[in-house]
Motif scaffolding. Structure first.
Motif, PDB file in Angstrom:
ATOM      1  N   ALA A  45       0.827  -1.204   0.000  1.00 57.25           N
ATOM      2  CA  ALA A  45       0.000   0.000   0.000  1.00 57.25           C
ATOM      3  C   ALA A  45       0.864   1.258   0.000  1.00 57.25           C
ATOM      4  O   ALA A  45       0.571   2.230  -0.712  1.00 57.25           O
ATOM      5  N   GLU A  46       1.920   1.251   0.782  1.00 56.09           N
ATOM      6  CA  GLU A  46       2.818   2.400   0.828  1.00 56.09           C
ATOM      7  C   GLU A  46       3.500   2.616  -0.525  1.00 56.09           C
ATOM      8  O   GLU A  46       3.653   3.756  -0.977  1.00 56.09           O
ATOM      9  N   GLU A  47       3.904   1.524  -1.179  1.00 60.23           N
ATOM     10  CA  GLU A  47       4.540   1.632  -2.489  1.00 60.23           C
ATOM     11  C   GLU A  47       3.554   2.169  -3.525  1.00 60.23           C
ATOM     12  O   GLU A  47       3.908   2.999  -4.371  1.00 60.23           O
ATOM     13  N   ARG A  48       2.314   1.696  -3.472  1.00 57.44           N
ATOM     14  CA  ARG A  48       1.301   2.196  -4.395  1.00 57.44           C
ATOM     15  C   ARG A  48       1.098   3.693  -4.219  1.00 57.44           C
ATOM     16  O   ARG A  48       1.052   4.458  -5.193  1.00 57.44           O
ATOM     17  N   ASP A  49       0.960   4.118  -2.985  1.00 55.65           N
ATOM     18  CA  ASP A  49       0.743   5.551  -2.732  1.00 55.65           C
ATOM     19  C   ASP A  49       1.944   6.374  -3.173  1.00 55.65           C
ATOM     20  O   ASP A  49       1.790   7.479  -3.702  1.00 55.65           O
ATOM     21  N   ARG A  50       3.144   5.849  -2.971  1.00 51.94           N
ATOM     22  CA  ARG A  50       4.336   6.590  -3.384  1.00 51.94           C
ATOM     23  C   ARG A  50       4.376   6.764  -4.898  1.00 51.94           C
ATOM     24  O   ARG A  50       4.686   7.851  -5.406  1.00 51.94           O
ATOM     25  N   LEU A  51       4.050   5.716  -5.629  1.00 50.12           N
ATOM     26  CA  LEU A  51       4.057   5.793  -7.082  1.00 50.12           C
ATOM     27  C   LEU A  51       2.981   6.739  -7.597  1.00 50.12           C
ATOM     28  O   LEU A  51       3.233   7.558  -8.489  1.00 50.12           O
ATOM     29  N   ILE A  52       1.777   6.627  -7.046  1.00 54.26           N
ATOM     30  CA  ILE A  52       0.690   7.508  -7.476  1.00 54.26           C
ATOM     31  C   ILE A  52       1.051   8.962  -7.213  1.00 54.26           C
ATOM     32  O   ILE A  52       0.826   9.851  -8.051  1.00 54.26           O
ATOM     33  N   GLU A  53       1.643   9.237  -6.062  1.00 51.13           N
ATOM     34  CA  GLU A  53       2.039  10.606  -5.738  1.00 51.13           C
ATOM     35  C   GLU A  53       3.110  11.118  -6.698  1.00 51.13           C
ATOM     36  O   GLU A  53       3.063  12.271  -7.150  1.00 51.13           O
ATOM     37  N   ALA A  54       4.078  10.258  -7.038  1.00 55.04           N
ATOM     38  CA  ALA A  54       5.144  10.669  -7.960  1.00 55.04           C
ATOM     39  C   ALA A  54       4.579  10.985  -9.339  1.00 55.04           C
ATOM     40  O   ALA A  54       4.941  11.992  -9.960  1.00 55.04           O
ATOM     41  N   PHE A  55       3.675  10.137  -9.824  1.00 51.02           N
ATOM     42  CA  PHE A  55       3.075  10.396 -11.133  1.00 51.02           C
ATOM     43  C   PHE A  55       2.216  11.663 -11.102  1.00 51.02           C
ATOM     44  O   PHE A  55       2.251  12.467 -12.043  1.00 51.02           O
ATOM     45  N   SER A  56       1.449  11.842 -10.042  1.00 50.89           N
ATOM     46  CA  SER A  56       0.577  13.012  -9.957  1.00 50.89           C
ATOM     47  C   SER A  56       1.383  14.309  -9.934  1.00 50.89           C
ATOM     48  O   SER A  56       1.051  15.266 -10.640  1.00 50.89           O
TER      49      SER A  56
END
Length: 278
Positions: free
Chosen positions: A110-121
């Motif tokens: 979950a933390e990795e998913r949120d990190r990736l989504i934040e980086a793309f956003s």
């Protein structure tokens, strides 16, 4: 039959042990397959299966010379596998050393998913406001190694700063696509196949046609930022969602990438992790 007799003569504990043994072997093979998926090792693995089939046929048909050749190939095959599969074996050992080969907690995912989504956003928002063209393709089940080979290898962590820097105009890597593989930037300046769909809007340029093209031949998710208008789009499975707001972009990316059922779990786990670390 011998197998049936062995089962009937075995105790329940021995039967259970054998079942667990077989399941563990299949699990190991499954994890190894997930490691080599999307790499050249898959094609090499197919070649090994062809050799095994030929070896069986030579035994059945009585082709002695060809059978001897296949025996020599199989005899030295172990050493060949170590040489040919060196990158995959190294990656497997690295993951085993980190304790990630057989398990990964839901909180870490979950933390990795949120990190990736934040980086793309962050990167997409920055580039859209300044009309910096961008093309980012995210590998899922279908491997993108053939397209990765057309670009410049990077093997870098995903960060908004790096993504922005790649697509800054007149830099060596800005022309082409960035491909994300196993949550890392595998390569930049990659060439993607252009869609040949005659019904595509004439308003769409090369980036959008490339994004649609890769979505037609693979299950990849591709993010496009228009250089002319700054509009943000997502392509997947041959469809394109255009002119997305940043909130729509983030929601759609999360949904098509991780599935709609992930979002609620993702948010609750993230909050729980923050409370635990805080």
């Amino acid at each position: 039959m011998p197998i049936w007799e062995s089962l009937t003569n075995s105790s329940p504990a021995e039967i259970l042990k054998n079942i667990v043994d077989v399941l563990l072997v299949w699990f190991v093979f499954y994890k190894l397959f997930t490691i080599i998926r999307g790499t050249k090792a898959v094609q090499l693995l197919k070649g090994i299966f062809v050799i095994l089939i030929v070896r069986i046929l030579t035994e059945f048909l009585g082709l002695d010379t060809l059978r001897w050749m296949m025996e020599q190939v199989l005899r030295f095959g172990f050493l060949a596998i170590i040489i040919l599969f060196q990158p995959e074996l190294r990656r497997a050992l690295e993951q085993l050393g980190r304790g990630r080969l057989f398990s990964r907690s839901a909180l870490q995912e979950a933390e990795e998913r949120d990190r990736l989504i934040e980086a793309f956003s962050k990167s997409v928002s920055y580039m859209a406001k300044r009309r910096i063209g961008a093309l980012i393709s995210i590998e899922r089940e279908t491997g993108l190694s053939d397209y990765i080979e057309t670009g410049i290898p990077m093997n870098s962590n995903v960060s908004s700063e790096l993504l922005i820097n790649i697509f800054i105009p007149n830099t060596p890597l800005h022309d082409g696509a960035v491909i994300i593989q196993r949550n890392r930037i595998a390569a930049a300046a990659c060439y993607l196949p252009l869609s040949e769909n005659p019904f595509i809007s004439k308003e769409l340029g090369t980036r959008h046609r490339a994004a649609l093209g890769i979505s037609e031949v693979t299950d990849a998710i591709t993010i496009v930022v228009s250089e002319e208008t700054g509009a943000v789009s997502i392509t997947v499975n041959g469809d394109i969602n255009r002119n997305l707001s940043m909130e729509e972009f983030e929601n759609q990316l999360r949904t098509v990438w991780f599935g709609p059922e992930i979002e609620q779990t993702n948010t609750s786990l993230w909050k729980w992790g923050k409370r635990k670390n805080g």
